[in-house]
Design an enzyme around this catalytic site. Sequence first.
Site, PDB file in Angstrom:
ATOM      1  N   GLY A  27       0.901  -1.420   4.183  1.00 53.78           N
ATOM      2  CA  GLY A  27       0.100  -0.937   3.070  1.00 53.78           C
ATOM      3  C   GLY A  27       0.868  -0.382   1.885  1.00 53.78           C
ATOM      4  N   ASP A  28       2.195  -0.329   1.951  1.00 54.58           N
ATOM      5  CA  ASP A  28       2.940   0.225   0.822  1.00 54.58           C
ATOM      6  C   ASP A  28       4.362  -0.330   0.784  1.00 54.58           C
ATOM      7  OD1 ASP A  28       3.282   1.728  -1.467  1.00 54.58           O
ATOM      8  OD2 ASP A  28       3.778   3.579  -0.405  1.00 54.58           O
ATOM      9  N   LEU A  29       4.474  -1.653   0.740  1.00 53.47           N
ATOM     10  CA  LEU A  29       5.786  -2.303   0.708  1.00 53.47           C
ATOM     11  C   LEU A  29       6.347  -2.233  -0.712  1.00 53.47           C
ATOM     12  CD1 LEU A  29       5.116  -5.446   2.931  1.00 53.47           C
ATOM     13  CD2 LEU A  29       6.263  -3.327   3.580  1.00 53.47           C
TER      14      LEU A  29
END
Length: 392
Positions: free
Chosen positions: A247-249
């Site tokens: 969810g937060d690459l």
Amino acid sequence: MAATDQTSPGIGVLKPGQIIRPIVNADDVPDLVSRLYGLTVTSVKELNSYDDKNFHVQVTGPSKNPHITEVCPHGYTFKILNSMDTKNEKLVDAQNQMMLFLHSKGFNVPKPEKNVFGSYMKAEKLTPPPDDFLTNNVTEAPSQEYMIRLLTFLPGKILHQVEYTPELFYECGVFAGKLDKELKNFKNETLLSRKSIWMLESTLDLRKFLFAIKDEGQRNMIEEILEAWEKNVTPVIPKLEKGMMHGDLNEQNIIVQPDPDNSEKYHLSGLIDFGDIQYSCFVFEVAIIVMYAMIEVKVMEPNEAGGHILAGYLTQRDLSELEWEVLKECVAARFAQSLTMGAYSIQQDPGNDYLLVTAAKGWKVLREFWTTPKEQVISRWKNIIESYQRRS
């Protein structure tokens, strides 16, 4: 990023005027680590963080913790969660379980360590902030209780610290695809109902925070993106393939190491920060990594970065026609989230320069991306993908 959500009673999506970041002095960290984890700290360095407080701690000597039989030579990340996530033990447990799952599958991710009480987490009451901490923009005082964890530290540099290259972008895409494939086998009930302001499914909630954008032209552009999302993406979300995801690459969470034969060349080596894990649409994961790659790239036009990432991603997982159709709106929506929430958060925490990372160049990059016709963006990405396919 902020991992504020509403997965259990009493836990809501971040509201304007709410301060959730811990107020912690680095000088307090050694005593906390000693008392909770039985380790002797030799140095403390604060790390970048959005709504949490993270410290890299180096330790020495044998562990007094029966659950840590071998001390990590690279030290640890001492994490103090924001007050909202602190209230959600099930979410914190899900983060720990995902890291342990991926670690067991050979992914280079932080490994949670048990404290002296035999738990992977513990809520602690910390010294309250001074009475004059609150400002006119704040409606709720910071909590005094925060969840504390200890994770093994991953050595290397963050992607943001090195020169971006097509090869690195390709590796990022491959890694993201492998991650999504492996996480299809990870199950967690808590994440199925998670809602967060940083999930792309919450894009329309940004309307509550548009007041923080003072430039009228910038605010109008975000409103255009939200309207396009509401028209083109919201109706098809039920049809998009879903699964568990990081969810937060972003460029602050991807770890790289120098090539053994060429110190100026870097390769992806690991992934950190599982604060935004979720069950959502896989195309959102792709859009997130594409968006952050566009911000600081110098070796190509920002609009081309997505092609190299997608070329790597597609070696692991195909995109459906519907995913291709909404991909541009998804990338733009992540820009909108980062820029809007950054503008809001800097009002609440003026000294946190990390909040300005995207804003420094993001508005210009977004405007060029958003005003380029979708067909032109997708066509360029597919041409880049085909150039990789011709090489193999």
